[in-house]
Enzyme design. Structure first.
Site, PDB file in Angstrom:
ATOM      1  N   ASP A   8       0.785  -1.252   0.000  1.00  0.00           N
ATOM      2  CA  ASP A   8       0.000   0.000   0.000  1.00  0.00           C
ATOM      3  C   ASP A   8       0.815   1.299   0.000  1.00  0.00           C
ATOM      4  OD1 ASP A   8      -1.914  -1.948   0.262  1.00  0.00           O
ATOM      5  OD2 ASP A   8      -2.819  -1.158   2.083  1.00  0.00           O
ATOM      6  N   ASP A  46      -4.600  -0.868  -1.742  1.00  0.00           N
ATOM      7  CA  ASP A  46      -5.902  -0.639  -1.128  1.00  0.00           C
ATOM      8  C   ASP A  46      -6.799  -0.050  -2.222  1.00  0.00           C
ATOM      9  OD1 ASP A  46      -7.004  -1.052   1.460  1.00  0.00           O
ATOM     10  OD2 ASP A  46      -7.024   1.101   1.863  1.00  0.00           O
ATOM     11  N   HIS A  48     -10.700   0.731  -2.771  1.00  0.00           N
ATOM     12  CA  HIS A  48     -12.076   0.745  -2.253  1.00  0.00           C
ATOM     13  C   HIS A  48     -13.071   1.363  -3.239  1.00  0.00           C
ATOM     14  CE1 HIS A  48     -10.594  -0.350   1.674  1.00  0.00           C
ATOM     15  NE2 HIS A  48      -9.935   0.777   1.863  1.00  0.00           N
ATOM     16  N   HIS A  81     -10.581   7.176   1.413  1.00  0.00           N
ATOM     17  CA  HIS A  81      -9.206   7.005   0.925  1.00  0.00           C
ATOM     18  C   HIS A  81      -9.146   5.890  -0.115  1.00  0.00           C
ATOM     19  CE1 HIS A  81      -9.559   3.891   4.006  1.00  0.00           C
ATOM     20  NE2 HIS A  81      -8.652   3.217   3.315  1.00  0.00           N
ATOM     21  N   LYS A 106      -7.126  -5.032  -2.768  1.00  0.00           N
ATOM     22  CA  LYS A 106      -7.903  -5.486  -1.600  1.00  0.00           C
ATOM     23  C   LYS A 106      -8.828  -4.374  -1.138  1.00  0.00           C
ATOM     24  CE  LYS A 106      -4.161  -4.101   1.430  1.00  0.00           C
ATOM     25  NZ  LYS A 106      -4.890  -3.076   2.181  1.00  0.00           N
ATOM     26  N   CYS A 151      -2.166  -2.308   7.733  1.00  0.00           N
ATOM     27  CA  CYS A 151      -2.062  -3.267   6.625  1.00  0.00           C
ATOM     28  C   CYS A 151      -0.766  -4.062   6.656  1.00  0.00           C
ATOM     29  CB  CYS A 151      -2.272  -2.546   5.299  1.00  0.00           C
ATOM     30  SG  CYS A 151      -4.000  -2.022   5.148  1.00  0.00           S
TER      31      CYS A 151
HETATM   32  C1  VGL Z   1      -4.779   0.991   5.666  1.00  0.00           C
HETATM   33  C2  VGL Z   1      -6.350   1.903   7.052  1.00  0.00           C
HETATM   34  C3  VGL Z   1      -7.324   1.729   6.093  1.00  0.00           C
HETATM   35  C4  VGL Z   1      -3.350   0.598   5.437  1.00  0.00           C
HETATM   36  C5  VGL Z   1      -5.732   0.809   4.690  1.00  0.00           C
HETATM   37  O1  VGL Z   1      -2.911   0.450   4.273  1.00  0.00           O
HETATM   38  O2  VGL Z   1      -2.624   0.434   6.449  1.00  0.00           O
HETATM   39  N1  VGL Z   1      -5.091   1.530   6.837  1.00  0.00           N
HETATM   40  N2  VGL Z   1      -7.013   1.189   4.917  1.00  0.00           N
HETATM   41 ZN    ZN Z   2      -8.412   1.175   3.342  1.00  0.00          ZN
END
Ligand code: VGL
Ligand code: ZN
Length: 205
Positions: A8, A46, A48, A81, A106, A151
């Site tokens: 990420d 990440d 979404h 995000h 993901k 993550c």
């Molecule tokens: C993450 C919070 C929400 C991360 C991803 O990549 O650590 N943290 N989504």
């Molecule tokens: Zn996230």
């Protein structure tokens, strides 16, 4: 065989992003240098939908940082995000992607969050990462990226459960630290589970 797993490293987790991790950009040159030591590199992203239930905005009256129950799981509510197709979801422009074999996305299911690069938080769905690594005879995984207390931590814990020898490169990760001791507690939890903590200059493959 060794693999580097980059978790990420996306604009929204970097300074100026929606869920910025303090000093997150400092790990980019470290990761780029580290990539020279590996032939097998994969990344997670990440990714979404805008309606994702981990976003505080999608729960009227709730605030960022509130904890709710989502499908039986405790869920921290985050700012919007890494929405699919947005600049925030893209990898940082300075991150070298030339040698990446594959990107595992993901957090696509709107009602389940997914911190780990292997399984969603309910452990019902997996990204295919474990099979992919096993199919390519990967035995040792070196994990870097963001965020160390979310993550990265859950990716490390799942990688151990999936039978890999797992190394966390401590100078190539940074934490969100919603609470000031989150990083320390995460490192303790990962160590108890059997991760090897090391710094990038200790890696000789
Ligand atoms: C993450 C919070 C929400 C991360 C991803 O990549 O650590 N943290 N989504
Ligand atoms: Zn996230």
């Amino acid at each position: 065989m060794n693999a580097l797993l980059i978790v990420d490293v996306q604009n929204d987790f970097l300074p100026g992003g929606a869920l910025a991790v303090d000093e997150g950009d400092q790990i980019i040159p470290v990761i780029n240098e580290l990539q020279e030591k590996f032939d097998f590199i994969v990344a997670t992203q990440d990714w979404h939908p805008a309606i994702h239930k981990s976003f505080a905005d999608n729960h009227p009256g709730k605030m960022i940082g509130d904890i709710i129950c989502l499908k039986g799981e405790e869920q921290v509510l985050w700012p919007v995000h890494c929405v699919q197709g947005t600049e925030g979801a893209d990898f940082h422009k300075d991150l070298n992607r030339k040698k990446w074999k594959k990107v595992f996305q993901k957090g696509t299911n709107p009602v389940v969050d997914s911190y780990s690069g292997f399984y969603d938080n309910s452990r019902r769905e997996n990204t295919g990462l474990s099979d992919y690594l096993h199919d390519h005879d990967i035995t040792d995984v070196y994990i870097v990226g963001l965020a160390a207390d979310y993550c990265v931590k859950f990716t490390v814990l799942d990688a151990i459960k999936e039978g890999f020898d797992v190394n966390l490169v401590t100078d190539a990760t940074k934490a969100v630290n919603l609470s000031p001791d989150d990083l320390e507690n995460s490192l303790k939890e990962m160590s108890k589970s059997g991760v090897n903590l090391l710094s990038s200059d200790e890696i000789t493959l």
